[in-house]
Scaffold this motif. Structure first.
Motif, PDB file in Angstrom:
ATOM      1  N   MET A   1      -2.602  -8.434  -1.714  1.00  0.00           N
ATOM      2  CA  MET A   1      -3.002  -7.986  -3.035  1.00  0.00           C
ATOM      3  C   MET A   1      -1.902  -7.110  -3.642  1.00  0.00           C
ATOM      4  N   GLN A   2      -0.870  -7.711  -4.111  1.00  0.00           N
ATOM      5  CA  GLN A   2       0.285  -6.996  -4.616  1.00  0.00           C
ATOM      6  C   GLN A   2      -0.011  -6.134  -5.832  1.00  0.00           C
ATOM      7  N   TYR A   3      -1.097  -6.385  -6.554  1.00  0.00           N
ATOM      8  CA  TYR A   3      -1.396  -5.631  -7.763  1.00  0.00           C
ATOM      9  C   TYR A   3      -2.248  -4.387  -7.499  1.00  0.00           C
ATOM     10  N   VAL A   4      -2.655  -4.191  -6.275  1.00  0.00           N
ATOM     11  CA  VAL A   4      -3.444  -3.014  -5.921  1.00  0.00           C
ATOM     12  C   VAL A   4      -2.584  -2.157  -5.001  1.00  0.00           C
ATOM     13  N   PRO A   5      -2.041  -1.051  -5.520  1.00  0.00           N
ATOM     14  CA  PRO A   5      -1.169  -0.194  -4.706  1.00  0.00           C
ATOM     15  C   PRO A   5      -1.877   0.299  -3.440  1.00  0.00           C
ATOM     16  N   GLY A   6      -1.093   0.529  -2.419  1.00  0.00           N
ATOM     17  CA  GLY A   6      -1.623   0.941  -1.124  1.00  0.00           C
ATOM     18  C   GLY A   6      -2.620   2.085  -1.148  1.00  0.00           C
ATOM     19  N   PRO A   7      -2.313   3.215  -1.819  1.00  0.00           N
ATOM     20  CA  PRO A   7      -3.276   4.316  -1.825  1.00  0.00           C
ATOM     21  C   PRO A   7      -4.600   3.958  -2.512  1.00  0.00           C
ATOM     22  N   VAL A   8      -4.529   3.158  -3.575  1.00  0.00           N
ATOM     23  CA  VAL A   8      -5.753   2.741  -4.269  1.00  0.00           C
ATOM     24  C   VAL A   8      -6.535   1.777  -3.392  1.00  0.00           C
ATOM     25  N   ARG A   9      -5.840   0.854  -2.749  1.00  0.00           N
ATOM     26  CA  ARG A   9      -6.478  -0.083  -1.818  1.00  0.00           C
ATOM     27  C   ARG A   9      -7.194   0.681  -0.702  1.00  0.00           C
ATOM     28  N   LYS A  10      -6.518   1.665  -0.128  1.00  0.00           N
ATOM     29  CA  LYS A  10      -7.102   2.466   0.948  1.00  0.00           C
ATOM     30  C   LYS A  10      -8.360   3.192   0.461  1.00  0.00           C
ATOM     31  N   PHE A  11      -8.294   3.761  -0.748  1.00  0.00           N
ATOM     32  CA  PHE A  11      -9.445   4.447  -1.328  1.00  0.00           C
ATOM     33  C   PHE A  11     -10.618   3.478  -1.491  1.00  0.00           C
ATOM     34  N   ILE A  12     -10.351   2.294  -2.006  1.00  0.00           N
ATOM     35  CA  ILE A  12     -11.413   1.298  -2.180  1.00  0.00           C
ATOM     36  C   ILE A  12     -12.013   0.928  -0.832  1.00  0.00           C
ATOM     37  N   LEU A  13     -11.178   0.639   0.132  1.00  0.00           N
ATOM     38  CA  LEU A  13     -11.671   0.222   1.439  1.00  0.00           C
ATOM     39  C   LEU A  13     -12.491   1.314   2.124  1.00  0.00           C
ATOM     40  N   GLU A  14     -12.149   2.564   1.867  1.00  0.00           N
ATOM     41  CA  GLU A  14     -12.861   3.674   2.502  1.00  0.00           C
ATOM     42  C   GLU A  14     -14.113   4.116   1.741  1.00  0.00           C
ATOM     43  N   HIS A  15     -14.152   3.918   0.424  1.00  0.00           N
ATOM     44  CA  HIS A  15     -15.217   4.538  -0.370  1.00  0.00           C
ATOM     45  C   HIS A  15     -16.023   3.610  -1.267  1.00  0.00           C
ATOM     46  N   VAL A  16     -15.575   2.388  -1.489  1.00  0.00           N
ATOM     47  CA  VAL A  16     -16.246   1.519  -2.458  1.00  0.00           C
ATOM     48  C   VAL A  16     -16.775   0.281  -1.750  1.00  0.00           C
ATOM     49  N   ALA A  17     -18.093   0.107  -1.787  1.00  0.00           N
ATOM     50  CA  ALA A  17     -18.718  -1.022  -1.105  1.00  0.00           C
ATOM     51  C   ALA A  17     -19.156  -2.123  -2.060  1.00  0.00           C
ATOM     52  N   SER A  18     -19.115  -1.858  -3.376  1.00  0.00           N
ATOM     53  CA  SER A  18     -19.586  -2.874  -4.319  1.00  0.00           C
ATOM     54  C   SER A  18     -18.955  -2.646  -5.692  1.00  0.00           C
ATOM     55  N   VAL A  19     -19.017  -3.695  -6.490  1.00  0.00           N
ATOM     56  CA  VAL A  19     -18.539  -3.572  -7.866  1.00  0.00           C
ATOM     57  C   VAL A  19     -19.424  -2.572  -8.619  1.00  0.00           C
ATOM     58  N   ALA A  20     -20.714  -2.553  -8.318  1.00  0.00           N
ATOM     59  CA  ALA A  20     -21.608  -1.585  -8.964  1.00  0.00           C
ATOM     60  C   ALA A  20     -21.142  -0.158  -8.690  1.00  0.00           C
ATOM     61  N   GLN A  21     -20.677   0.118  -7.484  1.00  0.00           N
ATOM     62  CA  GLN A  21     -20.187   1.459  -7.169  1.00  0.00           C
ATOM     63  C   GLN A  21     -18.955   1.805  -7.989  1.00  0.00           C
ATOM     64  N   ILE A  22     -18.014   0.893  -8.087  1.00  0.00           N
ATOM     65  CA  ILE A  22     -16.798   1.196  -8.825  1.00  0.00           C
ATOM     66  C   ILE A  22     -17.114   1.372 -10.311  1.00  0.00           C
ATOM     67  N   GLU A  23     -17.992   0.537 -10.837  1.00  0.00           N
ATOM     68  CA  GLU A  23     -18.367   0.645 -12.248  1.00  0.00           C
ATOM     69  C   GLU A  23     -19.070   1.979 -12.521  1.00  0.00           C
ATOM     70  N   ALA A  24     -19.984   2.369 -11.651  1.00  0.00           N
ATOM     71  CA  ALA A  24     -20.704   3.635 -11.824  1.00  0.00           C
ATOM     72  C   ALA A  24     -19.746   4.823 -11.715  1.00  0.00           C
ATOM     73  N   LEU A  25     -18.891   4.793 -10.725  1.00  0.00           N
ATOM     74  CA  LEU A  25     -17.930   5.873 -10.527  1.00  0.00           C
ATOM     75  C   LEU A  25     -17.027   6.028 -11.741  1.00  0.00           C
ATOM     76  N   LEU A  26     -16.496   4.926 -12.244  1.00  0.00           N
ATOM     77  CA  LEU A  26     -15.590   4.995 -13.384  1.00  0.00           C
ATOM     78  C   LEU A  26     -16.319   5.378 -14.672  1.00  0.00           C
ATOM     79  N   LEU A  27     -17.573   4.979 -14.797  1.00  0.00           N
ATOM     80  CA  LEU A  27     -18.362   5.382 -15.963  1.00  0.00           C
ATOM     81  C   LEU A  27     -18.550   6.894 -15.984  1.00  0.00           C
ATOM     82  N   ILE A  28     -18.961   7.451 -14.866  1.00  0.00           N
ATOM     83  CA  ILE A  28     -19.179   8.903 -14.788  1.00  0.00           C
ATOM     84  C   ILE A  28     -17.856   9.639 -14.967  1.00  0.00           C
ATOM     85  N   TRP A  29     -16.797   9.126 -14.373  1.00  0.00           N
ATOM     86  CA  TRP A  29     -15.481   9.755 -14.505  1.00  0.00           C
ATOM     87  C   TRP A  29     -15.022   9.765 -15.956  1.00  0.00           C
TER      88      TRP A  29
END
Length: 122
Positions: free
Chosen positions: A1-29
């Motif tokens: 996944m060349q378009y997802v930088p390593g630190p962001v990829r690591k964050f997703i793998l450690e903290h995001v289990a679903s698209v709903a989670q990422i959408e909710a997190l970014l909405l609140i942010w």
């Protein structure tokens, strides 16, 4: 996944289990001044309140959000804010690649206690 930088990829793998989670997190942010309850978030991210509640509680368990009296807000450590800002930028430009990372994590992650999950060994 060349378009997802390593630190962001690591964050997703450690903290995001679903698209709903990422959408909710970014909405609140993106609108921290709002009072975000489950119904409001579900309406914005187009998921059921049940799925939204599950996503939000997962983010709280990971320390990214806090919930007080049914209102969810960002757990605003400097590290979290910076990583979520980076995640938002990458997600906006590379939606498919980010969702691929999320889905690869859910397929390869540890087994869950979900009794409805199909198991290959049975």
């Amino acid at each position: 996944m060349q378009y997802v930088p390593g630190p962001v990829r690591k964050f997703i793998l450690e903290h995001v289990a679903s698209v709903a989670q990422i959408e909710a997190l970014l909405l609140i942010w993106s609108s921290p001044e709002e009072r975000w309850g489950v119904p409001q978030i579900a309406a914005h991210i187009y998921t059921s309140e049940t799925e939204t509640a599950k996503a939000l509680h997962g983010l709280c368990a990971d320390g990214l959000l806090v919930c007080m009296d049914g209102v969810f807000c960002l757990n605003a450590s400097a590290e979290n804010v910076e990583m979520i800002r980076n995640l938002q930028e990458v997600y906006a430009r590379n939606l498919i690649q980010v969702t691929d990372v999320i889905h690869s994590n859910s397929q390869n992650g540890p087994p869950t206690a979900d009794p409805f999950r199909l198991r290959k060994d049975r």
